[in-house]
Design a protein around this motif. Structure first.
Motif, PDB file in Angstrom:
ATOM      1  N   PHE A 131      -2.358   8.433   2.119  1.00  0.00           N
ATOM      2  CA  PHE A 131      -3.675   8.815   1.627  1.00  0.00           C
ATOM      3  C   PHE A 131      -4.682   7.667   1.639  1.00  0.00           C
ATOM      4  O   PHE A 131      -5.822   7.842   2.058  1.00  0.00           O
ATOM      5  CB  PHE A 131      -3.549   9.393   0.211  1.00  0.00           C
ATOM      6  N   CYS A 132      -4.284   6.487   1.154  1.00  0.00           N
ATOM      7  CA  CYS A 132      -5.276   5.418   1.035  1.00  0.00           C
ATOM      8  C   CYS A 132      -5.021   4.304   2.037  1.00  0.00           C
ATOM      9  O   CYS A 132      -3.898   3.910   2.291  1.00  0.00           O
ATOM     10  CB  CYS A 132      -5.351   4.888  -0.394  1.00  0.00           C
ATOM     11  N   THR A 133      -6.092   3.780   2.593  1.00  0.00           N
ATOM     12  CA  THR A 133      -6.025   2.880   3.735  1.00  0.00           C
ATOM     13  C   THR A 133      -5.168   1.631   3.539  1.00  0.00           C
ATOM     14  O   THR A 133      -4.350   1.327   4.398  1.00  0.00           O
ATOM     15  CB  THR A 133      -7.449   2.454   4.155  1.00  0.00           C
ATOM     16  N   PRO A 134      -5.357   0.849   2.473  1.00  0.00           N
ATOM     17  CA  PRO A 134      -4.598  -0.410   2.401  1.00  0.00           C
ATOM     18  C   PRO A 134      -3.094  -0.158   2.459  1.00  0.00           C
ATOM     19  O   PRO A 134      -2.352  -0.952   3.022  1.00  0.00           O
ATOM     20  CB  PRO A 134      -4.983  -1.005   1.044  1.00  0.00           C
ATOM     21  N   PHE A 159      -2.466 -12.044   2.949  1.00  0.00           N
ATOM     22  CA  PHE A 159      -3.723 -11.299   2.857  1.00  0.00           C
ATOM     23  C   PHE A 159      -3.450  -9.830   2.550  1.00  0.00           C
ATOM     24  O   PHE A 159      -4.113  -9.220   1.716  1.00  0.00           O
ATOM     25  CB  PHE A 159      -4.510 -11.441   4.163  1.00  0.00           C
ATOM     26  N   MET A 206      -4.502  -7.348  -0.519  1.00  0.00           N
ATOM     27  CA  MET A 206      -5.191  -6.061  -0.322  1.00  0.00           C
ATOM     28  C   MET A 206      -4.575  -4.998  -1.231  1.00  0.00           C
ATOM     29  O   MET A 206      -5.240  -4.031  -1.597  1.00  0.00           O
ATOM     30  CB  MET A 206      -5.061  -5.590   1.134  1.00  0.00           C
ATOM     31  N   ASN A 217      -7.042  -1.674  -6.047  1.00  0.00           N
ATOM     32  CA  ASN A 217      -7.521  -1.615  -4.662  1.00  0.00           C
ATOM     33  C   ASN A 217      -6.994  -0.382  -3.955  1.00  0.00           C
ATOM     34  O   ASN A 217      -7.567   0.072  -2.978  1.00  0.00           O
ATOM     35  CB  ASN A 217      -7.052  -2.851  -3.881  1.00  0.00           C
ATOM     36  N   PHE A 249      -4.862   3.575  -4.152  1.00  0.00           N
ATOM     37  CA  PHE A 249      -5.024   4.816  -4.890  1.00  0.00           C
ATOM     38  C   PHE A 249      -3.961   4.976  -5.969  1.00  0.00           C
ATOM     39  O   PHE A 249      -4.216   5.619  -6.983  1.00  0.00           O
ATOM     40  CB  PHE A 249      -4.952   5.990  -3.904  1.00  0.00           C
ATOM     41  N   VAL A 257     -13.181  11.443  -3.394  1.00  0.00           N
ATOM     42  CA  VAL A 257     -11.742  11.510  -3.647  1.00  0.00           C
ATOM     43  C   VAL A 257     -11.075  10.134  -3.702  1.00  0.00           C
ATOM     44  O   VAL A 257      -9.978  10.013  -4.184  1.00  0.00           O
ATOM     45  CB  VAL A 257     -10.989  12.374  -2.608  1.00  0.00           C
ATOM     46  N   GLY A 258     -11.731   9.109  -3.172  1.00  0.00           N
ATOM     47  CA  GLY A 258     -11.166   7.769  -3.272  1.00  0.00           C
ATOM     48  C   GLY A 258     -10.030   7.485  -2.319  1.00  0.00           C
ATOM     49  O   GLY A 258      -9.131   6.713  -2.636  1.00  0.00           O
ATOM     50  N   ALA A 259     -10.044   8.081  -1.142  1.00  0.00           N
ATOM     51  CA  ALA A 259      -8.936   7.881  -0.201  1.00  0.00           C
ATOM     52  C   ALA A 259      -9.108   6.622   0.653  1.00  0.00           C
ATOM     53  O   ALA A 259      -8.191   5.832   0.790  1.00  0.00           O
ATOM     54  CB  ALA A 259      -8.796   9.097   0.710  1.00  0.00           C
ATOM     55  N   CYS A 260     -10.292   6.443   1.238  1.00  0.00           N
ATOM     56  CA  CYS A 260     -10.421   5.406   2.251  1.00  0.00           C
ATOM     57  C   CYS A 260     -10.479   4.010   1.649  1.00  0.00           C
ATOM     58  O   CYS A 260     -10.079   3.051   2.308  1.00  0.00           O
ATOM     59  CB  CYS A 260     -11.645   5.650   3.122  1.00  0.00           C
ATOM     60  N   ARG A 261     -10.973   3.859   0.425  1.00  0.00           N
ATOM     61  CA  ARG A 261     -11.132   2.579  -0.292  1.00  0.00           C
ATOM     62  C   ARG A 261     -12.193   1.701   0.360  1.00  0.00           C
ATOM     63  O   ARG A 261     -12.283   0.512   0.071  1.00  0.00           O
ATOM     64  CB  ARG A 261      -9.817   1.794  -0.413  1.00  0.00           C
ATOM     65  N   MET A 313     -13.673   1.385  -6.894  1.00  0.00           N
ATOM     66  CA  MET A 313     -14.257   2.195  -5.829  1.00  0.00           C
ATOM     67  C   MET A 313     -15.555   2.800  -6.368  1.00  0.00           C
ATOM     68  O   MET A 313     -15.546   3.526  -7.378  1.00  0.00           O
ATOM     69  CB  MET A 313     -13.292   3.301  -5.403  1.00  0.00           C
ATOM     70  N   PHE A 349     -12.520  -7.714   1.093  1.00  0.00           N
ATOM     71  CA  PHE A 349     -11.673  -6.521   0.947  1.00  0.00           C
ATOM     72  C   PHE A 349     -12.183  -5.386   1.833  1.00  0.00           C
ATOM     73  O   PHE A 349     -11.415  -4.736   2.534  1.00  0.00           O
ATOM     74  CB  PHE A 349     -11.629  -6.079  -0.511  1.00  0.00           C
ATOM     75  N   ILE A 395     -10.348  -3.458   4.870  1.00  0.00           N
ATOM     76  CA  ILE A 395     -10.132  -2.014   5.035  1.00  0.00           C
ATOM     77  C   ILE A 395     -10.430  -1.609   6.467  1.00  0.00           C
ATOM     78  O   ILE A 395      -9.666  -0.877   7.100  1.00  0.00           O
ATOM     79  CB  ILE A 395     -11.007  -1.212   4.060  1.00  0.00           C
TER      80      ILE A 395
END
Lengths: 429, 872, 154
Positions: free
Chosen positions: A351-354, A384, A388, A393, A395, B42-46, B65, B87, B91
């Motif tokens: 779901f979340c990029t990092p 690094f 992150m 940072n 979800f 929704v806070g997915a990509c950050r 976020m 940061f 991403i």
């Protein structure tokens, strides 16, 4: 009687590995807490207060105050219903094997704890969310639940008290994220186990949008004993500020890998050397993860740290689940870090990029180092990435959990990482 | 407004919104992906990370976020903080790990949100040295292309498709860094709004497949603001062309009308403009002829004096007015079939009578109880269906509000709401694509639909006339009465005056808003221009009072039974037709004048809500194609403004149309508004193969736009926006920079002017012509039209992608007497058709549906009684 | 078509949830238990029974480790490859299985007897290395013990 109860969680377990059935559980004093709570002597708030007073903290790894969590659930007639209590039996943290023991050997203890907790939050329905691989636990819990219904400890009007609770066993489809509180709720709703952002919190918007509390198996197993013997007794069991006993474990190349119920605050050294028997012949200690894969490595000089929630943080780690994974000198720290990172990368929900991008990258870097293809600059990239994945940072806590072994390995075993790069090979292979 | 400190400076932000919304509204360059103004956070990509500080003394701060943090009074954040900037760059680096080096060959390049955010976040160096994961793409149909390797897992596509548009055949598969967004198997995307994926997707995963056939970069296209011609709702579009061929349609944001979204018919129907069947030159008696001789012929026939003109509901106000002026008001006939024309006039009268207001499409989203009476919205007024789908969230959102969950916190709201829906009642002859969110549906013949409506009105106000007891009527009435913003929707689809009147009664009884749909892009406008009924035109020729007919952009075979049109055209000595594409009417024309489509003309349409909107010429065609009003106008009208001035004088009802767009004299600091982005390349070399000298750009006398990239760099007023672009914002997300507040109206107001205003007067009387209950007939069927988004609209069927999706003409019945796909003969007063059967259990007994829109099922006066039999 | 038995088992779970689509994972596991794996056709049958689209059910199915969307052999061997088992010899176990059975992760023996898959921590860390075969847990593994245990699975 109370003073001599030092191992409330495990003392009734038959040594031959068979589980306590309803009869034996009752004979050992089981379901007395239910009777105490439902007889009219205690209110839901009263139960919560007792558990708060006992300083019971969650044993799933996060250590949140259990009584405080329960107190967030709105009580009374006007609350949207049903209210749910969910037992997090999705034990999948690598190196962790404590909840399995509790469920296989004393399932009624868990059920009783669940019912008391249910009463405290006025839950109408409870689920045990069990990982699908725990087939023996599933069998034994199923049987115990059926026995409990027959014994009128579950269902409508429990023991004539007017309190009703349905308890269902659900087997997971298999994913580490199901062990994350909100990922679990999504899985229980039949969805992909992505986590949810908080706020809103489960006591407000939880399972199917209703007030919900999620508690770990071991946490709930403590509850009947707190009711039976009181908050002060529970606090007294711990050696430090943290209360109660804890199932501590050790795995890796120690003489006696295993699981022991010990006072909260027992030192790492004591668990490692006295109970686990120290390192096997032919290998030396290098470090350990105190409480499952998502905790930081500690080394020799930290071994006298008490295993509790706060002391571990002071040495830059966490007690986590309390089951330690020991690294010996014949095992490659980079390989171990790679294995851990690969676990997290694979279990990322995406779901979340990092998390989904960074964990895969870190895993590939570590693999290439193990294969002798590490590059100068790899350690900077890994460091690094670990940054992150700081809490907040990402979800949820999966990637921050992955950061812990990675950044602590980079710190404590820096030279070993360097050697992989400069020697173009894994010196342990 | 709340004061939020950004890098220690105070800014006003909306406290009901989140920090990302606030920062973007203030013009900060804060990158983001998964957030969208229509979809929430929704806070997915950050990607939108900022650093938040507890107070002025907090030196450390915490990364949060911005999309998930409320813009509360006193909040302190930093965007420029080096740690959080690193940061954000990290991403992008994470997204780029698996992103292919596709930019040069990717359709999205040049209008790619990922490109923009990469530059904005400052990431510019690839450190990743491993393999990139790849996917097998799916064939999702002729409209939307699939290229999964480019995916950045932002989840926008599935959130839009499933949660906003209600589709269920697109979802996320697998996990970790190999999430796949697609279908269970290859196949045409089923949702009628799938095309918005090409703008929702921030990279090139979902792109316009029709554009691929004639690709040009955004910066290389010449654009003009336009209005969709494929239904009556008037969605705003921007149309892009290059080298004289129309390349694609994109959404032009209008806060009140279409917002961020179009339907697939509107987005992909444009290719009829490039069709081989276009008339490029005048055709006289079957032979191509020069413009001069065509004009000569036309003026000759007009001078002879026995000329009538038939207008069109798909032609602009200007073209209709020019024809009316040419032939004289008494010789001008409406180009709408009699029955439909009557209904539309009635609808307009009801709307004008008031006092029920007509909501905009956006206002429909905010209604909290909706009753659809006799309209298949998804197939006839698709964008309105999408708005109604949002409206059912209104009532349940109260739960979220009570729990203090901000409405932009999308998943929190959805988890609290648990899919609950507010009241939506749909009464139609067959199941519609909105039924999945309906509280209850009622499928019956039109007369019974009307009776239900009358019953509801009576339940709301006993002074309204009653109909039989419909159990559902009480429930609908209660829902409408309890609502804060009730809405009634109806339309012309089943040609029932009773249905429309019943809808009006309901709206009156509860003071609900009232929306009527009109079938074509200028049905309302053409009706306001006026004209005698079409049947009178037929009579005029048949009685010999006229021998020449000028037909404006209208295939009469779609308006009246073939037998009547045949006889009419036979009786006319001279038929002059202006149109774009060959059709059954042009077959019979003596003179064909090549009429400019919307892309080659300026003009005004009036939509079903009574909004007059201007569309502008996108390019000057390299042939004899000319906008219809230019073929028909008197010499002394030099340009559009001259025509409009005459129109306002002749038809004061249309005087407010002047506010639809600025006149041709409008300038911004003395400069015109360029149709092309300033990076457009090749303009001077486009015609080098014909003439090496640089051509002078064509002059545009009709509008403040120029056929050039030269002109003002400033943002034009909403009606004149040819494309959305801002420095740093090359993608459609540039719309943000044109709005005062993100997701709100455009700066300076949205395009269009509402010219139908309800009177304030109260005490309207109820309609009381209540039809008898529908009686099925032994051995016969009541034939009704069934509409299809792909197939029921004339022009879009000539777009190849849409043509692929058009259902074969068929008859639908609810009967065990027939088997699926069997061929049958459908006979009615006007003729016989051989058609395959579709079994539809949702149709009422005694009612059969004909899928109208494609030959031979055009121009049929339905409803009609008929028989269905196995062929002998 | 779902069998009557499968339907009964699924419907027995239905009473536990307020919404039908919450049954999704239970339904997938039940059908898989009967059929060994979840084929496209099985998946469509489940979707129809639950009133969900095939795409939505597949979205859930492909997320979970224990749902097999490819055919498996008569018996599924799941070898734990998490950290404690890795320290205690997982790689030797994997090599042994590869040599013994001729298959690696994700593969099935030609006689369709075994499919080999990795699995995450089985909660058996004090008796590592460990593996599951079908529903049975086997721990304290070494090559001989693996051979002995596998004999039981025909």
């Amino acid at each position: 009687m109370t003073a001599t109860i030092e191992k409330p969680l495990t003392r009734n377990m038959p040594p031959d590995g068979t589980p306590l059935d309803l009869r034996s559980y009752e004979q050992a004093g089981g379901y007395q807490a239910i009777r105490k709570v439902l007889s009219g002597g205690m209110t839901p708030k009263g139960v919560t207060d007792e558990v708060k007073d006992a300083n019971l903290r969650g044993r799933g790894g996060a250590g949140f105050q259990t009584g405080l969590k329960w107190s967030f659930v709105p009580l009374g007639k006007d609350v949207p219903n049903p209210t749910y209590l969910v037992v997090n039996a999705d034990e999948m943290e690598p190196g962790t094997f404590k909840d399995r023991l509790l469920m296989e050997r004393d399932p009624h203890q868990l059920i009783e704890g669940t019912i008391v907790a249910g009463f405290a939050i006025e839950a109408d329905i409870a689920y045990i969310f069990l990982r699908g691989e725990y087939t023996l636990s599933a069998e034994r819990l199923s049987r115990a639940i059926a026995e409990a219904y027959e014994g009128h400890y579950l269902g409508k009007n429990i023991l004539g008290s007017g309190y009703s609770l349905e308890l269902y066993l659900h087997l997971s489809g298999g994913r580490y994220m199901c062990g994350e509180e909100t990922g679990l709720l999504n899985a229980l709703e039949g969805k992909r186990a992505n986590p949810r952002s908080k706020p809103p919190f489960p006591p407000v918007v939880g399972l199917f949008g209703k007030p919900t509390v999620v508690n770990n198996v071991e946490t709930l197993c403590c509850v009947p004993h707190i009711i039976n013997h009181g908050a002060a007794w529970f606090r007294g069991l711990g050696r430090t500020k943290d209360a109660g006993t804890k199932l501590f474990g050790a795995s890796g190349k120690v003489k006696r890998p295993g699981l022991w119920e010990l006072p909260m605050g027992t030192t790492v050294r004591e668990i490692l050397e006295e109970y686990a028997g120290g390192m096997r012949d032919g290998v030396k200690f290098r470090g350990l993860l105190p409480g499952g894969a998502s905790t930081d490595f500690i080394v020799e000089e930290d071994l006298d740290t008490p295993m509790d929630f706060s002391a571990m943080e002071k040495v830059g780690s966490r007690m986590g689940t309390g089951t330690m994974i020991v690294l010996d000198d014949k095992t490659c720290p980079v390989g171990m870090t790679w294995n851990l990172t690969q676990f997290f990368a694979q279990e990322s929900c995406g779901f979340c990029t990092p998390c989904w991008s960074g964990l895969g990258w870190a895993e590939r870097i570590l693999k290439s180092m193990e294969d002798g293809r590490g590059q100068p600059g790899d350690l900077d990239k890994l460091a690094f990435q670990a940054k992150m994945w700081n809490p907040g940072n990402t979800f949820c806590a999966l990637a921050p959990g992955a950061a812990e072994p990675l950044q602590s390995a980079l710190k404590h075993f820096h030279d070993d990482f360097e050697r992989h790069i400069s020697e173009h090979r894994c010196p342990w292979r | 407004m709340a004061i939020v400190y950004v890098d220690n400076k105070p800014y006003r932000m909306n406290p009901d919104e989140n920090l990302l919304h606030g920062c973007l509204s203030q013009g900060f360059k804060l990158p983001y992906f998964c957030w969208h103004p229509a979809l929430g956070s929704v806070g997915a990509c950050r990607q939108c990370a900022v650093k938040q500080f507890k107070d002025e003394h907090d030196e450390h701060g915490k990364i949060v976020m911005s999309c998930l943090t409320p813009a509360k009074e006193g909040t302190r954040i930093s965007i420029a903080d080096p740690e959080v900037a690193a940061f954000r760059a990290g991403i992008i680096e994470g997204l780029m790990l698996n992103h292919p080096h596709d930019c040069p060959v990717c359709d999205e390049g040049g209008e790619c949100h990922l490109q923009d955010m990469t530059v904005m976040a400052g990431h510019d160096y690839r450190r990743y040295e491993f393999e990139k994961r790849t996917f097998r793409n799916q064939n999702l149909g002729p409209l939307v292309n699939h290229e999964m390797n480019r995916c950045i897992q932002c989840y926008r596509c599935v959130r839009y498709y499933r949660e906003y548009a209600g589709g269920n055949d697109l979802n996320a598969f697998a996990s970790r860094d190999t999430v796949f967004f697609g279908r269970h198997e290859d196949g045409v995307l089923e949702n009628e709004f799938s095309g918005n994926l090409v703008e929702i997707c921030p990279t090139g995963v979902f792109t316009d497949k029709t554009l691929k056939h004639h690709y040009a970069r955004k910066w290389d296209q010449q654009f003009a603001p336009s209005v969709c011609v494929h239904c009556g709702l008037g969605c705003n579009t921007d149309a892009g062309e290059r080298y004289g061929s129309l390349r694609r349609i994109v959404n032009r944001y209008n806060h009140e009308v279409n917002g961020y979204f179009l339907c697939d018919r509107g987005r992909f129907g444009y290719e009829f403009v490039n069709s081989e069947r276009r008339f490029r030159h005048p055709v006289l008696k079957g032979q191509p002829t020069s413009v001069a001789s065509a004009r000569h012929y036309l003026s000759e026939k007009v001078a002879s004096g026995k000329v009538i003109g038939i207008g069109s509901p798909r032609a602009s106000l200007e073209s209709n007015f020019a024809l009316r002026t040419l032939v004289g008001a008494d010789q001008f006939y409406t180009g709408i079939g009699d029955a439909e024309a009557r209904l539309v006039r009635q609808m307009i009268e009801i709307l004008r009578r008031g006092p029920m207001p007509t909501p905009t499409l956006r206002e429909i989203e905010e209604c909290d109880a909706v009753f659809i009476m006799g309209e298949d919205l998804t197939n006839v007024a698709p964008r309105m269906a999408l708005a109604v789908r949002q409206s059912v969230r209104q009532q349940p959102m109260e739960v979220a509000k009570k729990l203090n969950i901000p409405l932009w916190m999308d998943y929190g709201v959805r988890d609290a709401m648990q899919g609950a829906k507010g009241p939506l009642y749909i009464a139609t002859p067959y199941a519609t694509r909105l039924d999945d969110v309906a509280t209850a549906t009622f499928h019956a013949a039109p007369d019974d639909l009307a009776r239900l409506g009358f019953a509801v009105a009576h339940a709301l106000d006993s002074r309204a006339p009653a109909a039989d007891n419909f159990p559902l009527a009480g429930e609908i009435a209660r829902a409408l009465k309890a609502a804060k913003k009730p809405l009634v929707i109806s339309g012309t689809s089943w040609a029932s005056e009773a249905v429309i009147q019943a809808a009006a009664n309901v709206a009156m009884a509860v003071q609900a808003a009232l929306s009527f749909t009109a079938p074509e892009c200028n049905t309302v406008g053409a009706t306001l221009i006026g004209g005698s009924p079409l049947s009178a035109a037929f009579q005029a020729v048949q009685n010999g009072r006229a021998d020449t007919v000028i037909i404006l952009e209208n295939d009469l075979y779609r308006r009246a039974p073939a037998v009547e049109v045949d006889s009419f055209l036979k009786a006319a000595a001279h038929a002059i037709v202006l149109d774009h594409l060959a059709n059954a009417t042009t077959e019979k024309a003596e003179l064909i004048l090549p009429a400019g489509t919307f892309a080659e003309s300026d003009g005004t349409f009036v939509s079903s809500e009574g909004r007059a909107q201007r569309f502008f010429q996108v390019f000057v065609p390299q042939n004899d194609v000319l906008e219809s009003w230019r073929w028909l106008k008197p010499d002394h009208w030099q340009n559009l403004d001259d025509l409009l001035a005459a129109m306002y004088a002749a038809l004061p009802e249309l005087a407010e149309v002047r506010y639809a767009a600025p006149s041709a004299a409008f300038r911004i600091a003395g400069a015109k508004i360029p149709r092309s982005p300033h990076r457009e390349s090749g303009r001077t070399s486009a015609l080098v193969n014909i003439n090496i000298s640089e051509p002078k750009p064509p002059e545009d006398l009709d509008s403040p736009l120029s056929f050039s990239m030269e002109g003002t760099p400033d943002q034009p007023p909403a009606a004149l926006i040819p494309f959305f672009w801002s420095p740093s914002w090359n993608s459609i997300q540039a719309v943000n920079t044109y709005q005062k507040e993100i997701g709100g109206p455009l700066r300076g107001g949205d395009a269009g002017v509402r010219i139908l205003k309800p009177a304030a007067a109260n005490g309207q009387s109820y309609f009381n012509a209540i039809p008898s209950p529908f009686q099925p007939r032994e051995g016969e069927w009541l034939l009704l039209p069934i509409y299809h988004i792909f197939g029921s609209d004339e022009l879009s069927c000539s777009a190849p992608g849409i043509a692929e999706l058009v259902a074969k003409p068929h008859v639908a019945v609810n009967s065990g007497d027939f088997t699926e796909n069997a061929e049958v003969e459908v006979s009615y007063a006007g003729g016989t058709f051989r058609l395959p059967v579709r079994i539809r259990p949702d149709l009422p007994r005694g009612v059969a549906g004909l899928s109208v829109g494609a030959p031979p099922l055009v121009g049929i006066a339905l409803p009609a009684w008929g028989t269905i039999a196995r062929p002998k | 078509m779902l069998t009557a038995e499968e339907i009964n088992e699924i419907e027995a779970e239905a009473a536990h949830y307020p919404k039908r689509d919450a049954l999704c994972i239970d339904a997938l596991k039940i059908v898989q238990r009967h059929r060994g794996w979840v084929s496209d056709e099985s998946l469509r049958d489940i979707a129809e029974h639950l009133g969900m689209s095939a795409t939505d059910v597949d979205s859930v199915a492909t997320f979970y480790n224990l749902i097999f969307r490819k055919p498996v052999g008569r018996h599924v061997i799941m070898v734990c490859d998490s950290v404690s088992c890795w320290i205690m010899g997982y790689e030797r176990m994997r090599t042994h299985l590869r040599e013994r059975l001729g298959i690696d992760h994700g593969e099935t023996t030609p006689d369709n007897r075994f499919t080999l898959l990795p699995i995450v921590c089985l909660g058996c860390c004090d008796h590592a290395p460990a593996m599951m075969v079908d529903s049975d847990l086997h721990s304290d593994l070494d090559p001989q013990k693996i051979d002995t245990e596998l004999e039981r699975y025909k």
